[in-house]
Design an enzyme around this catalytic site. Structure first.
Site, mmCIF file in Angstrom:
data_model
loop_
_atom_site.group_PDB
_atom_site.id
_atom_site.type_symbol
_atom_site.label_atom_id
_atom_site.label_comp_id
_atom_site.label_asym_id
_atom_site.label_seq_id
_atom_site.Cartn_x
_atom_site.Cartn_y
_atom_site.Cartn_z
ATOM 1 N N ASP A 51 0.871 -1.179 0.000
ATOM 2 C CA ASP A 51 0.000 0.000 0.000
ATOM 3 C C ASP A 51 0.909 1.230 0.000
ATOM 4 O O ASP A 51 1.532 1.558 1.013
ATOM 5 C CB ASP A 51 -0.908 -0.008 1.231
ATOM 6 C CG ASP A 51 -1.824 1.221 1.247
ATOM 7 O OD1 ASP A 51 -1.673 2.087 0.365
ATOM 8 O OD2 ASP A 51 -2.672 1.293 2.160
ATOM 9 N N TYR A 143 -6.094 15.738 -7.440
ATOM 10 C CA TYR A 143 -5.261 15.142 -8.490
ATOM 11 C C TYR A 143 -4.353 16.205 -9.116
ATOM 12 O O TYR A 143 -3.139 16.006 -9.254
ATOM 13 C CB TYR A 143 -6.195 14.529 -9.538
ATOM 14 C CG TYR A 143 -5.530 13.729 -10.630
ATOM 15 C CD1 TYR A 143 -5.297 12.369 -10.473
ATOM 16 C CD2 TYR A 143 -5.178 14.316 -11.843
ATOM 17 C CE1 TYR A 143 -4.712 11.618 -11.488
ATOM 18 C CE2 TYR A 143 -4.592 13.577 -12.861
ATOM 19 C CZ TYR A 143 -4.360 12.228 -12.682
ATOM 20 O OH TYR A 143 -3.787 11.490 -13.688
ATOM 21 N N LYS A 147 -0.296 16.280 -8.850
ATOM 22 C CA LYS A 147 0.485 16.122 -10.084
ATOM 23 C C LYS A 147 1.381 17.350 -10.313
ATOM 24 O O LYS A 147 2.504 17.208 -10.800
ATOM 25 C CB LYS A 147 -0.433 15.884 -11.283
ATOM 26 C CG LYS A 147 -1.182 14.556 -11.241
ATOM 27 C CD LYS A 147 -0.263 13.346 -11.368
ATOM 28 C CE LYS A 147 -1.035 12.051 -11.557
ATOM 29 N NZ LYS A 147 -0.160 10.871 -11.578
#
Ligand SMILES: NC(=O)c1ccc[n+]([C@@H]2O[C@H](COP(=O)([O-])OP(=O)(O)OC[C@H]3O[C@@H](n4cnc5c(N)ncnc54)[C@H](O)[C@@H]3O)[C@@H](O)[C@H]2O)c1
Length: 248
Positions: A51, A143, A147
């Site tokens: 994980d 996200y 990023k």
């Protein structure tokens, strides 16, 4: 018994882009540790369950690569997921998971694998970022932020790696044909009441100048090039492959 073959650690290797990268690198004669939350025992590389939202998971993955192969020449973080939500409703736990997987995991892999990359003499760190590392879209705050963060990480790694022969870059694809996108196509088709082929062109691919998905193998081919001798100068800057998205 260790060999002279190069060794790579690829995350998210059970599916999509990571799987295509693991396949390509293995075909090129590189030993691959195929790390995933749900590894595929029949997939490419040596499966390794971890994980990667945890420090232990990232540490175990690097340790496993070194124990199995005795070296580590390349780290390619590709594990990821998407969460779409307006900012006022954005689930805070999902934010934490996105940052942990998309940004903190690449940092930890670099942190724990740094000495091995330096010992390689031609170490490579290639994060699979996204066009969303250089532009934003609404409803993707976690996200897009993570990023963008990974672009800053590889810039820093490139500067610190220069003295050790380590190149660090982030590959920034537009939309790629993977389960992550296929799930979005069917969900958007239901939401918009459109057939899936129209959703693809009119909704998903709207920002692409070229109305075509990128194939995972095309991303894998670029990674293979970056791991070769001519890939060395690609360090410290993101490498965008986006079907013309950012040309506008
Ligand atoms: N598909 C696209 O259009 C696209 C475009 C640009 C960038 N990317 C990026 O490429 C990367 C790969 O995406 P994909 O499309 O191949 O997705 P995918 O869903 O096909 O594969 C992602 C893999 O990550 C693994 N994963 C998820 N959570 C994990 C965890 N906590 N620990 C370990 N592994 C975990 C999943 O099990 C899965 O195998 C992601 O970072 C994504 O953001 C994808």
């Amino acid at each position: 018994m260790f060999t002279n073959r190069r060794a790579a650690l690829v995350t998210g290797a059970a599916s999509g882009i990571g799987r295509a990268i693991a396949e390509r690198l293995e075909a090129d004669g590189i030993d691959v540790l195929a790390v995933d939350l749900r590894p595929d025992p029949d997939g490419p590389g040596v499966p390794c369950a971890a994980d990667l939202t945890t420090r232990e998971g990232n540490g175990d993955a690097v340790r496993e690569a070194l124990e199995r192969f005795g070296r580590l020449d390349a780290i390619i973080p590709s594990a990821g997921f998407q969460h779409v939500s307006p900012i006022g409703e954005f689930d805070e736990d999902r934010w934490d998971e996105l940052v942990a997987l998309l940004l903190t995991s690449p940092f930890l892999l670099a942190r724990y694998g740094w000495d091995a990359l330096a010992a390689s003499g031609a170490g490579r760190f290639v994060a699979i970022a996204s066009v969303h590392g250089v532009v934003a879209s609404p409803f993707k705050a976690g996200y897009v932020s993570a990023k963008h963060g990974v672009i800053g990480l590889v810039r820093t790694l490139a500067l610190e790696g220069a003295a050790h022969g380590i190149s660090a870059t982030a590959l920034c694809p537009g939309y790629v044909r993977t389960p992550l996108i296929e799930r979005q196509i069917s969900a958007q088709a239901r939401a918009h009441g459109l057939p899936e082929d129209r959703v693809l062109e009119e909704v998903i691919l709207e920002p692409h100048a070229v109305k075509r998905l990128i194939e995972p193998q095309q991303v894998a081919d670029v990674v293979a090039f970056l791991l070769g001798p001519s890939g060395a100068p690609f360090t410290g800057a993101p490498l965008v492959m986006d079907q013309g998205w950012t040309a506008r």
